[in-house]
Write a protein that holds these residues in place. Structure first.
Motif, mmCIF file in Angstrom:
data_model
loop_
_atom_site.group_PDB
_atom_site.id
_atom_site.type_symbol
_atom_site.label_atom_id
_atom_site.label_comp_id
_atom_site.label_asym_id
_atom_site.label_seq_id
_atom_site.Cartn_x
_atom_site.Cartn_y
_atom_site.Cartn_z
ATOM 1 N N GLY A 111 0.529 -1.792 0.415
ATOM 2 C CA GLY A 111 -0.294 0.007 0.332
ATOM 3 C C GLY A 111 0.967 1.261 0.165
ATOM 4 O O GLY A 111 2.178 1.081 -0.541
ATOM 5 N N GLN A 112 0.385 2.602 0.347
ATOM 6 C CA GLN A 112 1.040 3.483 0.421
ATOM 7 C C GLN A 112 1.764 3.399 1.359
ATOM 8 O O GLN A 112 2.087 3.380 2.489
ATOM 9 C CB GLN A 112 -0.032 4.941 0.717
ATOM 10 C CG GLN A 112 -0.751 5.013 -0.475
ATOM 11 C CD GLN A 112 -0.114 4.925 -1.951
ATOM 12 O OE1 GLN A 112 1.135 6.405 -1.880
ATOM 13 N NE2 GLN A 112 -0.215 4.745 -3.036
ATOM 14 N N THR A 113 2.987 3.891 1.436
ATOM 15 C CA THR A 113 4.319 4.192 2.556
ATOM 16 C C THR A 113 4.575 5.223 2.658
ATOM 17 O O THR A 113 5.256 5.539 4.074
ATOM 18 C CB THR A 113 6.056 3.271 1.749
ATOM 19 O OG1 THR A 113 6.060 4.183 0.463
ATOM 20 C CG2 THR A 113 5.771 2.125 0.519
ATOM 21 N N ARG A 160 1.277 10.600 0.923
ATOM 22 C CA ARG A 160 0.528 9.786 -0.018
ATOM 23 C C ARG A 160 -0.881 8.956 0.275
ATOM 24 O O ARG A 160 -1.642 9.287 -0.635
ATOM 25 C CB ARG A 160 1.752 8.887 -0.977
ATOM 26 C CG ARG A 160 3.180 9.871 -1.879
ATOM 27 C CD ARG A 160 2.414 10.512 -2.895
ATOM 28 N NE ARG A 160 1.478 9.733 -3.116
ATOM 29 C CZ ARG A 160 1.164 10.572 -4.786
ATOM 30 N NH1 ARG A 160 0.964 12.146 -4.471
ATOM 31 N NH2 ARG A 160 0.185 10.798 -5.489
ATOM 32 N N ALA A 161 -0.631 8.485 1.612
ATOM 33 C CA ALA A 161 -2.053 7.305 2.142
ATOM 34 C C ALA A 161 -2.707 8.879 1.989
ATOM 35 O O ALA A 161 -4.103 7.676 1.190
ATOM 36 C CB ALA A 161 -1.241 6.959 3.090
ATOM 37 N N LEU A 162 -2.910 9.917 2.584
ATOM 38 C CA LEU A 162 -4.126 10.838 2.885
ATOM 39 C C LEU A 162 -4.664 11.398 1.314
ATOM 40 O O LEU A 162 -5.738 11.252 0.997
ATOM 41 C CB LEU A 162 -3.567 12.220 3.442
ATOM 42 C CG LEU A 162 -3.289 11.559 4.571
ATOM 43 C CD1 LEU A 162 -2.683 13.463 5.731
ATOM 44 C CD2 LEU A 162 -4.513 11.238 5.507
ATOM 45 N N VAL A 163 -3.776 11.607 0.000
ATOM 46 C CA VAL A 163 -4.210 11.528 -1.346
ATOM 47 C C VAL A 163 -4.936 9.983 -1.758
ATOM 48 O O VAL A 163 -6.038 10.954 -2.320
ATOM 49 C CB VAL A 163 -2.611 12.591 -1.619
ATOM 50 C CG1 VAL A 163 -3.676 11.947 -3.710
ATOM 51 C CG2 VAL A 163 -2.252 13.443 -1.798
ATOM 52 N N GLU A 198 3.389 10.425 -8.719
ATOM 53 C CA GLU A 198 3.247 9.512 -6.865
ATOM 54 C C GLU A 198 5.325 9.294 -6.828
ATOM 55 O O GLU A 198 4.972 8.958 -5.697
ATOM 56 C CB GLU A 198 2.917 7.793 -7.541
ATOM 57 C CG GLU A 198 2.391 7.887 -8.646
ATOM 58 C CD GLU A 198 0.597 7.635 -7.442
ATOM 59 O OE1 GLU A 198 1.320 7.332 -6.064
ATOM 60 O OE2 GLU A 198 0.061 7.857 -7.541
ATOM 61 N N ILE A 199 5.931 10.132 -7.088
ATOM 62 C CA ILE A 199 7.319 10.484 -6.863
ATOM 63 C C ILE A 199 8.002 11.470 -6.974
ATOM 64 O O ILE A 199 8.939 11.405 -6.750
ATOM 65 C CB ILE A 199 8.203 9.642 -8.187
ATOM 66 C CG1 ILE A 199 7.815 9.988 -9.293
ATOM 67 C CG2 ILE A 199 8.474 7.952 -7.666
ATOM 68 C CD1 ILE A 199 8.808 8.734 -9.779
ATOM 69 N N ARG A 200 7.021 12.747 -6.739
ATOM 70 C CA ARG A 200 7.206 13.682 -6.292
ATOM 71 C C ARG A 200 8.846 13.557 -5.757
ATOM 72 O O ARG A 200 9.847 14.567 -5.346
ATOM 73 C CB ARG A 200 6.184 14.483 -5.950
ATOM 74 C CG ARG A 200 5.597 15.065 -7.281
ATOM 75 C CD ARG A 200 6.267 16.409 -7.306
ATOM 76 N NE ARG A 200 5.374 16.336 -8.858
ATOM 77 C CZ ARG A 200 5.893 16.598 -10.268
ATOM 78 N NH1 ARG A 200 7.270 15.906 -11.146
ATOM 79 N NH2 ARG A 200 4.557 17.344 -11.182
ATOM 80 N N HIS A 201 8.699 13.045 -4.189
ATOM 81 C CA HIS A 201 9.503 13.159 -3.102
ATOM 82 C C HIS A 201 10.614 12.881 -3.708
ATOM 83 O O HIS A 201 12.016 13.164 -3.183
ATOM 84 C CB HIS A 201 8.494 12.456 -1.854
ATOM 85 C CG HIS A 201 8.483 11.215 -2.334
ATOM 86 N ND1 HIS A 201 7.643 10.263 -2.768
ATOM 87 C CD2 HIS A 201 9.240 9.626 -1.772
ATOM 88 C CE1 HIS A 201 7.542 9.095 -2.524
ATOM 89 N NE2 HIS A 201 8.851 8.808 -2.650
#
Lengths: 449, 296, 385
Positions: free
Chosen positions: A134-136, A140-143, A413-416
């Motif tokens: 899932g979201q790590t 991102r999880a909130l999005v 997804e990978i902005r960070h």
């Protein structure tokens, strides 16, 4: 009155030129601010239990029992949600009308849950890592949570303007079914936290982890190593050539036409657009000299070396020329040969100045993209050993930044990762420049004192 | 040691004899005659260490030193005086071929060191400069440790052994009267020393290769009076062991430290003789005017 | 005591013929190495010119000059490819023009501030800011333009631009208002000057301010469809070229001798008058060279334009609409080579070299001109002493 006017003009002019300097400073802040803040997000963030699973599974690092307990706890928190999904599926399987009515809404809902929490119980096992977790990251999880709770629709009611995106709560689609309770009870914020367990994570391994599943997980190690190779390679070539040329220009060359041609060529070389260097590297090193069969670190290093050569020559020449003549006279007066004098007196004194030039060029070589596009950089690859570097292409930070923010299939997804890369690259360059500034301050102090 | 002492005594006697005997005869001669003849005499003397014969130094088309003839005696301190731009530094720099560094500078005539003409392309300039040390106007220690400054020359000669180097450094610094001041900080940057100390360090550095001749180009002009006194005392100490040629602006200094004095004017050697004589009883009006400060 | 340094003196200073020959050979060889290395740069420049030209010629042989320079239709990958580079030239031109319009005034003012106005202690802290701007890799600028600036421009572009407009025009307005007021006052020759002055000043700057306000409102209503466009790139390129302009201009300002300044101050000129009437004219050619170098930096930049210019090979209508996407020479080379280099030998491949050739010629010429100017200037200043 005239004088007052002149003084006022003076004030306005002065403050205007101060304003431009302030503007430069403000821009630097506006520029560096977001990059530093969001770049730090690659290293420090709220990591969910999925992040820890990824670290355990893909990088084989875990804190043992506590993670197992944590996973058990999240599984408990997810249990009711999964159970309700199963019972709804059973209902649908029994009731054809229900199935017909909700099939189209239910599958996207399930898919969005998979994205948020990872595979649901009973899903077939897939190989793609990104489908296994899932979201790590909590942000991102909130999005993704928002996407679970709402569906996007387009509103075209106003024909004059473009369609407006509106969010419709997904809950309304399942109104009146047993699934409705899921949105209130199992998918409220508190339970979301229990299911994902966000925790402040300090992920310095971002620098030393390899990326997994095209940068969805993991860090930037191969790109970092590639940049290191390219920079060092460029320097290995440019430093000796640059310093020798500078020695020639500063100590041996006279005022002949030939020497002035050399000087002109050096400044011309400095003005050649970097993309042309890239083309030249491709046409000369790869297609003509065949230093490697295709792109390689060697070809890229040579190209970058040529690019920074003028900078090093100029800096070194300046440094050598600024060595007081008396040192040279003293050494020669003691019976040192010219060569010995240069080696034992002039170069050591000029060293900080030369180093300043070298360090600045290193920053330049590390950050240049255009010359390595055709000569060295690829967007995916493994960490090379120094020996492999001769004949193999590599990842490199600048190219990966370009690649990830323009050509990656999941840019958002990978902005960070992108920010983290930019931060890393800028930090490297700024550190190198800081070293240069300190060195130069040292030189100035020495020459003054 | 004894040989040297004897030699020196001999030379002193010789000088005194010269003083007393030749005074009147000098008087009688015309001055062109005097220069040519007198210095020509010096050529023949065994103790003449450096001999210039019709030596000219040119900066492109300008003749900075004009056909001078001069013999510099071994173990003596010879001062070269004269107004700025009179060619005295140029002459000094000719002795160890430092003028080679200046583009467009060339020498004609003969300049003999121990009878060997050094104005020849076959001369090993590196070996020459090891025999002819030089101290410059402004103290110019290398920005290195004090130890490494002094050890620079010996290292050029291939001496690598640390103990041996240490011995040379200590001896040289002692000779330059600097040892006591710096012995505890040999591993400190030489630029941390005072101006006077730096200049003595430069002298020690020159002494460390054991030259026969020491050229000093206004060695005290950038120093304060106390440091100047130090340097002058040092020159007196070194007298006898080295042939010292010192260029100076300062008449008193020339009078204090030198045995012989040469007066240059616009590239010509005007007068050359024992210092006492030049200062007390110059043969030429021009010399007298300069020494008494009426021009220059 | 001195004698324990047992240096074995060579019996003679003269070297044997063999030694001389040996030494000469060694120094000849050594200098030969140095010369060779120094000529490396010459060789590189020639090699770059040769290789780029060599791969350019086949293109012009196959396609001729006409289409390349006059058409604006750039469709190299079609079945019947078209190689009209006009729109690419336009793209490079417009973003460079924009960048120069930003970088040159800002850069010259900043250089004046750095070299003439800031006290030494402050300058030490401000200079690194400029240096850092220069050292930031272009891909980072590109990232900023694409990821941070473009969405901002798309969302709040109008407001952003109008704020910028006000910031730039307001000081100019005040200056002009003060000037006009001064002139009027001199003709009126009334009593109670201070009050009249103030009234007039407020009146003039007020009416000017009204216009600025109107225009900025107009600008703020502007809708920008896409944040990746010529404007975005021009602004970022302007900032990238800024350090070049600043440092070269500053050098030329510093090179102006103190005497000129002292003479001007001695005549009772204010700082501004000294700078504008005495220092800048003396440094004018240097400042021009700085602008030229800044232009080169902007036109040769690849990553920013590739990432944030939109890469649409078109001349927008109207042609001065800088908020539409464009495509530049450099971005085309970078972007198309990936698809072209597998089919080496085609016009598709060679046309990129033709583009590079044009860039190269431009950079050679402007480099020569700027170098000539700087050299001439130096000679003039030295001769003036």
């Amino acid at each position: 009155m005239r004088l007052r006017l002149r003084l006022l003009t003076d004030k306005v002019f002065t403050s205007f030129s101060m304003l431009t300097l302030v503007f430069a400073g403000v821009f630097l802040l506006v520029f560096l601010g977001p990059i530093f803040i969001r770049g730090a997000g690659a290293f420090i963030f709220k990591g969910t239990v999925e992040h820890r699973k990824v670290i355990r599974d893909l990088f084989e690092r875990s804190d043992g029992n506590s993670l197992a307990q944590e996973i058990a706890a999240t599984n408990r928190a997810r249990q009711q949600l999964y159970a309700r999904l199963t019972s709804f599926e059973n209902e649908m399987a029994e009731n054809r009308d229900l199935r017909m009515e909700y099939k189209n809404d239910y599958e996207p809902f399930k898919e969005s849950l998979r994205v948020l929490l990872g595979p649901l119980p009973g899903d077939p096992i897939v190989v793609t890592p990104r489908k296994q977790y899932g979201q790590t990251r909590w942000d991102r999880a909130l999005v993704k949570y928002k996407e679970v709770m709402n569906t996007e629709e387009w509103d075209y009611s106003n024909p004059d303007s473009m369609g407006q995106k509106i969010l419709v709560p997904r809950r309304s689609a399942f109104a009146g079914t047993s699934l409705e309770r899921v949105f209130d009870e199992d998918l409220d914020k508190d339970n979301l936290k229990a299911m994902l367990r966000p925790r402040l994570t300090f992920y310095w391994r971002f620098l030393t982890d390899s990326p997994k599943d095209s940068y969805i997980f993991g860090g930037i190690w191969p790109a970092l190593v590639g940049t290191f190779y390219l920079t060092i390679g460029a320097m290995l070539f440019a430093i000796p050539a640059g310093i020798l040329a500078a020695i020639y220009l500063a100590e041996y060359a006279g005022e002949t036409t030939l020497v002035s041609i050399v000087r002109s060529c050096i400044s011309t070389l400095a003005g050649v657009p970097s993309i042309v260097f890239g083309l030249f590297g491709l046409a000369f090193f790869i297609n003509t000299m065949h230093v490697s069969s295709s792109k390689s670190v060697l070809a890229g290093s040579l190209t970058l070396g040529l690019l920074v050569l003028p900078t090093i020559i100029r800096a070194a020449e300046e440094a050598i020329k600024s060595v007081p003549k008396t040192y040279k006279e003293a050494a020669l007066g003691l019976g040192a040969s010219k060569f010995r004098t240069i080696l034992t007196v002039i170069l050591p004194v000029a060293l900080p100045g030369i180093l300043t030039g070298i360090v600045i060029s290193m920053g330049r070589a590390a950050g240049e993209t255009a010359p390595i596009i055709f000569t060295a950089a690829v967007s995916a690859g493994v960490v090379l050993t120094p020996l492999e570097a001769f004949s193999n292409p590599t990842q490199a930070l600048p190219w990966s930044i370009y690649n990830l923010c323009t050509e990656h299939e999941a840019v958002d997804e990978i902005r960070h990762v992108q920010y983290g890369m930019v931060l890393t690259l800028i930090t490297i360059v700024l550190l190198l420049n800081a070293v240069a500034i300190i060195l130069r301050a040292k030189v100035e102090r020495k020459l003054r004192g | 040691m004894t040989i040297q002492e004897t030699l020196e005594r001999d030379m002193t006697n010789d000088r005194i004899a010269e003083h007393t005997s030749s005074r009147h005869s000098f008087r009688a001669r015309k001055f062109t005659d005097f220069i040519k003849k007198d210095t020509a005499d010096d050529f023949e003397k065994p103790e003449a260490h450096i001999c210039a014969k019709d030596l000219s130094v040119w900066y492109r088309e300008v003749e900075a030193v004009k056909k001078i003839n001069l013999g510099i005696r071994k173990g003596k301190v010879t001062a070269i005086i004269g107004p700025s731009g009179c060619g005295k530094s140029t002459f000094l720099r000719a002795i160890n071929r430092m003028n080679d560094l200046i583009p467009g500078c060339r020498m004609t005539g003969e300049l003999k060191l121990d009878g060997e003409n050094i104005n020849s392309p076959a001369v090993d300039v590196v070996a020459l400069r090891q025999r002819v040390g030089m101290v410059f106007q402004k103290p110019n220690p290398f920005p290195k440790y004090i130890f490494d400054n002094v050890a620079y020359g010996p290292r050029l000669l291939g001496i690598r052994h640390r103990g041996r180097l240490m011995q040379i450094v200590e001896e040289s610094l002692t000779r330059a009267a600097l040892w006591d001041e710096v012995k505890d900080r040999l591993q400190q940057n030489a630029l941390g020393l005072s101006g006077g100390q730096q200049q003595r360090l430069c002298i020690a550095r020159a002494l460390a290769v054991n030259p026969e001749i020491l050229l000093m180009d206004e060695p005290a002009s950038a120093l304060d009076p106390k440091a100047t006194l130090h340097i002058e005392n040092l020159i007196s100490e070194l007298r006898g062991d080295y042939t010292i040629v010192i260029v100076t602006h300062n008449m008193q200094q020339a009078a204090r430290v030198s045995d012989y004095t040469a007066f240059f004017y616009e590239g010509d050697l005007i007068e050359y003789g024992p210092t006492r004589e030049i200062f007390t009883n110059p043969r030429l009006k021009q010399t007298e005017d300069y020494i008494t400060g009426r021009f220059g | 005591m001195q004698k324990n340094i047992n240096k074995s003196l060579p019996p003679t200073l003269l070297m044997s013929g063999r030694t001389i020959r040996l030494r000469r050979m060694v120094s000849f060889f050594g200098e030969g190495v140095l010369v060779t290395v120094a000529f490396f740069s010459v060789a590189t420049v020639l090699a770059i010119l040769y290789f780029v030209t060599r791969d350019t010629i086949p293109f012009f042989q196959a396609e001729g000059f006409h289409e390349f320079f006059t058409s604006t239709r750039w469709f190299p990958s079609r079945e019947h490819p078209e190689f009209g580079a006009g729109s690419l030239f336009y793209g490079s031109l417009i973003v460079t023009l924009g960048a120069v319009l930003i970088a040159v005034p800002l850069g010259v003012f900043a250089a004046v501030g750095l070299s003439e106005i800031l006290p030494f202690t402050l300058r030490q802290y401000v200079k690194p800011v400029i240096e850092i701007l220069a050292s930031i890799p272009s891909v980072a600028y590109g990232f900023f333009a694409l990821v941070i600036f473009a969405p901002l421009l798309q969302g709040q572009g109008g407001i952003l631009l109008s704020v910028g407009f006000v910031i730039i025009t307001l000081p100019i307005l005040l200056l002009i208002a003060a000037l006009i007021t001064g002139v009027i006052i001199r003709y009126l020759n009334t009593s109670g000057k201070m009050v009249v002055w103030l009234l007039l000043f407020i009146l003039i700057s007020g009416s000017g301010g009204y216009w600025i306000w109107k225009i900025s409102l107009m600008i703020s209503a502007l809708q920008i469809d896409s944040g990746v466009n010529a404007l975005n790139v021009a602004i970022i390129l302007g900032i990238m070229a800024l350090p070049t302009v600043v440092s070269v201009s500053e050098d030329s300002l510093q090179a102006v001798s103190k005497d000129i300044r002292m003479a001007s101050y001695g005549l009772g000129a204010t700082k501004t008058e000294t700078i504008v009437k005495a220092v800048i004219p003396s440094a004018a050619s240097g400042i021009f060279a700085a602008s030229l170098l800044g232009t080169m930096r902007a036109i040769g930049e690849t990553m920013v334009v590739w990432m944030a210019s939109g890469n649409a090979a078109q001349i927008p209508t109207p042609w001065y609409d800088i908020t539409s996407p464009v495509r530049t020479l450099t971005a085309t080379i970078a972007g198309d080579m990936g698809e072209a280099d597998h089919i080496t030998g085609s016009s598709r491949y060679h046309v990129l070299f033709a583009l590079a050739f044009c860039l190269l010629i431009f950079s050679f010429i402007s480099n020569m001109v700027s170098e000539w100017i700087i050299k001439n200037n130096k000679r003039k200043l030295q001769g003036g002493k």
